[in-house]
Write an enzyme that holds these catalytic residues in place. Structure first.
Site, PDB file in Angstrom:
ATOM      1  CG  LEU A 437      -2.303  -0.371   1.112  1.00 58.08           C
ATOM      2  CD1 LEU A 437      -2.911  -0.748   2.444  1.00 58.08           C
ATOM      3  CD2 LEU A 437      -3.065   0.810   0.531  1.00 58.08           C
ATOM      4  CD  GLU A 439      -1.818   4.415  -2.751  1.00 61.36           C
ATOM      5  OE1 GLU A 439      -1.081   4.705  -1.786  1.00 61.36           O
ATOM      6  OE2 GLU A 439      -2.816   3.681  -2.638  1.00 61.36           O
ATOM      7  CD  GLN A 461      -7.655  -1.145  -3.861  1.00 66.11           C
ATOM      8  OE1 GLN A 461      -7.641  -0.732  -2.710  1.00 66.11           O
ATOM      9  NE2 GLN A 461      -7.252  -2.363  -4.194  1.00 66.11           N
ATOM     10  CG  PHE A 462     -11.379   3.805  -5.099  1.00 67.99           C
ATOM     11  CD1 PHE A 462     -12.707   3.950  -5.488  1.00 67.99           C
ATOM     12  CD2 PHE A 462     -10.995   2.630  -4.470  1.00 67.99           C
ATOM     13  CE1 PHE A 462     -13.635   2.940  -5.246  1.00 67.99           C
ATOM     14  CE2 PHE A 462     -11.918   1.619  -4.218  1.00 67.99           C
ATOM     15  CZ  PHE A 462     -13.248   1.774  -4.608  1.00 67.99           C
ATOM     16  CB  ALA A 463      -9.478   8.630  -9.349  1.00 69.45           C
ATOM     17  CG  ASP A 464     -11.436   9.197  -4.409  1.00 73.49           C
ATOM     18  OD1 ASP A 464     -12.227  10.029  -3.977  1.00 73.49           O
ATOM     19  OD2 ASP A 464     -11.741   8.379  -5.306  1.00 73.49           O
ATOM     20  CG  PHE A 465      -6.831   5.786  -2.685  1.00 72.71           C
ATOM     21  CD1 PHE A 465      -7.359   6.547  -1.648  1.00 72.71           C
ATOM     22  CD2 PHE A 465      -7.431   4.579  -2.991  1.00 72.71           C
ATOM     23  CE1 PHE A 465      -8.455   6.097  -0.913  1.00 72.71           C
ATOM     24  CE2 PHE A 465      -8.522   4.120  -2.270  1.00 72.71           C
ATOM     25  CZ  PHE A 465      -9.039   4.880  -1.224  1.00 72.71           C
ATOM     26  CG  HIS A 506     -13.846   5.030  -1.705  1.00 78.91           C
ATOM     27  ND1 HIS A 506     -13.692   5.414  -0.409  1.00 78.91           N
ATOM     28  CD2 HIS A 506     -13.039   3.943  -1.868  1.00 78.91           C
ATOM     29  CE1 HIS A 506     -12.850   4.599   0.207  1.00 78.91           C
ATOM     30  NE2 HIS A 506     -12.423   3.701  -0.653  1.00 78.91           N
TER      31      HIS A 506
END
Ligand SMILES: Cc1ncc(C[n+]2csc(CCOP(=O)(O)OP(=O)(O)O)c2C)c(N)n1
Length: 700
Positions: A437, A439, A461-465, A506
């Site tokens: 984990l 990014e 995993q999600f654009a937010d991250f 998310h």
């Protein structure tokens, strides 16, 4: 200082001395020039040279090094011509970065040196990517990254070391512990006894060595290199040393107790080594004086050429062009070069009442516009958005044996949205890589893979991250080609958007952050056809591409998709339908909102343009749509302020004013976070205000 000769030849001992002396004499000259105002500031490595020089000499010349701001010794030991370094430091056009970068913030592919960005941690993960490339190619090589003691407090340090350990990568991490990070002493920086102790937490070996002893550094790094290659593991080396000058000249040294300088003066890496060489009879005082004289003369000579630069010629078109690499940098020929044409106009997408399926249309004409492989039976298949993305990725993996996929849970689990389900069985764990984990480290590793000619796709995993990988994307991936000509052959897939009741973290639409960053490309398909073709094109493109895929469209939208491998050209918008009354210029989910609206309001003749690519924008298509209607509504799911609608509106007003019959309007989501509750979210989304804006525009 305890020098151990071991089995080193006299020649090697002398060569170490030459390489050690050279950056010291250069810096002494630079200090002089700085006082005269003839070169710009830099960060002195005086007193720390044994680390840069010893480590660089312990590596093979074609092994990548990620130096930092105090590592002149890396550049000089890799034999970079001094006159060109001087040009670099003056910001001359014929320096290493065409005047675009300062002091040591540049790299050179020829010298296998990857230039730092100012931020102090991101270099470390690039070394991971390079080491991964060596590992995949089964080459007996290591990469080496430097950090200061201050830099070890950055999250990037932790992410890079952890990833290297988990992936068993042959990386040497060197901490130059000089006791200070600018003015911050070690006791305000960390609490462990030795920074090397941290390695244990990563399951990594480490050692603390005297960084002022060139033989210790050389011997240790040589041994560590062998270990990393043999064991296929990383290693952490903490070198104790001291910064004999200020952080940079302007900062002075008042914040450092004077006694420390007295103590460390006695440990000077050059003086001590010289004394030992003389004691061992390897060199005489006379030879040292001669050598110093020769080097000083050489410096003067190189300076003459170094200062002989033409005045800078600013060519704006070159500046803009160099933000991006051109296709010929890719190791594999593009589909166009291989005779696979852009599939052009896509089959019409139609949906049933539930918006979940599509009826095949225009098969003949679509087939006619495609260059299909001979003997293929099925041409078009009804495909969901999610499957189209999967297919584009799958075929790209077949097409590019050097394409590596990385992301959280993407291997056996198949990814959070199952896009890579089955890939690991087909392509193996080396190419379909679960990541820890982290990014930031994975974006950095992707860049490292590029240095060694690999392509990579990272799944956020999600654009937010993307926020926790932001620095690497914005400052490393986006700027590296402009800075020193290295491309970042990286695609980042960004599952994005709301409408799925997933709350503030998310559901975000964050494409505008990236559109504002020169050097990136941003694509955002709204149909299965485009999803596949744009993903193929993004992977073929040698530049960093952010590929936005709307989660709510994954399984709700289907359409005809050719089974062949094809590209949709990046930078080309799609006319969804032409109309006379108003234009709706949009992308992503907005395309479907606009189509639904048009279907429900057939009395209004709506021109719908799907931008498909947000960076670069298709201005010709925007202009053509404005001309057709004279009334423009920009529609996007992103929030209003600072959204891409504002940018396009400004462009239209500046460039198409005479065609306008009404003010350009924007329909966007509320300027709030994305709420979780379904009704709140519906009110948040731009779709809830679409009718209001259309009516306002029509009646203007
Ligand atoms: C992310 C980030 N924060 C702050 C800075 C400003 N800065 C530049 S160098 C430096 C100190 C670095 O200390 P250290 O890592 O120990 O390396 P040293 O300069 O001592 O070699 C700081 C705070 C920066 N460049 N990047």
């Amino acid at each position: 200082m305890n020098f151990q000769r071991n089995s080193l030849s006299g020649e090697t001992l002398l060569s170490l001395y030459h390489n050690l002396l050279w950056p010291r004499l250069i810096e002494q000259k630079m200090l002089f020039l700085l006082r005269q105002g003839r070169i710009s500031k830099w960060f002195s490595g005086i007193g720390q040279e044994a680390i840069s020089v010893g480590a660089t000499m312990a590596l093979q010349k074609d092994e990548w090094i990620m130096p930092l701001h105090r590592n002149l010794g890396v550049f000089t030991t890799r034999n970079m011509p001094l006159h060109k370094l001087f040009k670099q430091w003056q910001g001359a056009q014929d320096g290493y970065s065409k005047g675009r970068e300062r002091s040591f913030h540049f790299g050179s592919k020829e010298h296998h040196i990857c230039g730092m960005i100012s931020h102090l941690g991101p270099q470390l993960a690039i070394a991971d990517g390079v080491a991964l490339a060596y590992k995949l190619k089964e080459q007996a090589k290591v990469s080496l990254a430097f950090t200061g003691d201050g830099g070890t407090s950055e999250g990037d340090f932790h992410e890079a070391l952890n990833t290297a350990a988990v992936w068993d990568l042959p990386v040497i991490f060197i901490i130059e512990n000089n006791g200070y990070g600018l003015s911050t002493p070690a006791n305000e920086q960390y609490r462990c006894e030795n920074l090397a102790d941290r390695a244990k937490g990563y399951g990594m070996e480490s050692v603390v060595i005297d960084g002022n002893n060139i033989l210790t550094v050389y011997d240790t790094i040589k041994g560590v290199r062998d270990y990393c290659i043999r064991e296929q593991k990383p290693y952490l080396v903490e070198c104790t040393t001291f910064r004999m000058r200020g952080h940079e000249e302007a900062s002075g040294t008042k914040y450092v107790p004077k006694e420390l300088f007295d103590i460390w003066q006695l440990k000077d890496p050059i003086k001590n080594y010289e004394a030992w060489l003389m004691k061992e009879g390897i060199i005489t005082q006379l030879q040292i004086s001669d050598l110093q004289l020769q080097m000083k003369e050489k410096i003067e000579e190189e300076l003459k050429t170094g200062f002989d630069s033409r005045p800078i010629v600013v060519k704006v078109e070159d500046e803009l062009r160099d933000m991006y690499a051109t296709l010929d940098l890719t190791p594999n020929p593009s589909p166009k070069e291989r005779g696979i044409a852009d599939a052009g106009q896509q089959p019409l997408l139609t949906r049933d009442a539930n918006n979940i399926s599509a009826a095949p249309q225009r098969e003949a004409s679509a087939a006619g516009s495609l260059s299909f492989g001979e003997g293929r039976g099925e041409v078009l298949r009804k495909t969901r958005m999610i499957d189209a993305i999967k297919e584009g990725l799958y075929q790209s993996m077949q097409h590019h044996p050097d394409l590596i996929l990385m992301g959280q849970d993407i291997a056996e689990y198949g990814g959070a949205f199952k896009i890579t389900e089955g890939f690991v069985q087909e392509f193996g764990k080396s190419r379909v890589r679960n990541t820890p984990l982290c990014e930031s480290a994975i974006v950095g590793a992707a860049l490292g893979l590029s240095l060694e000619g690999f392509k990579s796709m990272m799944e956020m995993q999600f654009a937010d991250f993307a926020t926790v990988g932001f620095n690497q994307i914005i400052n490393n991936l986006a700027k590296i080609h402009y800075r020193w000509g290295q491309n970042a052959d990286v695609v980042i897939r960004m599952p994005t958007g709301g409408g799925v009741g997933a709350g503030p973290f998310h559901s975000q639409s964050n494409e505008a952050w990236f559109v504002h960053t020169p050097g990136l490309k941003v694509v955002y398909p709204s149909t299965p056809y485009d999803a596949k073709g744009l993903l193929v094109a993004a992977i073929n493109d040698p530049n960093p591409v952010l590929y936005f895929e709307h989660k709510a469209l994954y399984r709700s939208v289907s359409g005809e998709v050719p089974e062949i491998y094809y590209e949709v050209e990046i930078g080309k918008a799609r006319i969804v339908q032409t109309g006379d009354d108003i234009s709706i210029i949009t992308y992503g989910a907005g395309v479907h909102w606009a189509e639904d609206y048009a279907m429900e309001h057939t009395h209004i003749s709506i021109d719908i343009l799907d931008l498909r690519t947000l960076l670069p924008l298709d201005y010709a298509a925007i202009e053509a749509s404005v001309k057709r209607t004279g009334k423009v509504l920009l529609l996007h799911e992103d929030t209003l302020i600072g959204g891409i609608g504002g940018e396009i509106a400004a462009w239209i007003v500046e460039n198409c004013f005479s065609y306008l019959d009404a003010p350009v309007m924007r329909c966007a989501s509320l300027d709030t976070a994305v709420p979780f509750n379904v009704e709140l979210e519906a009110a948040f989304l731009a779709k809830s205000r679409l009718d209001e804006y259309v009516q306002k525009l029509i009646s203007y």
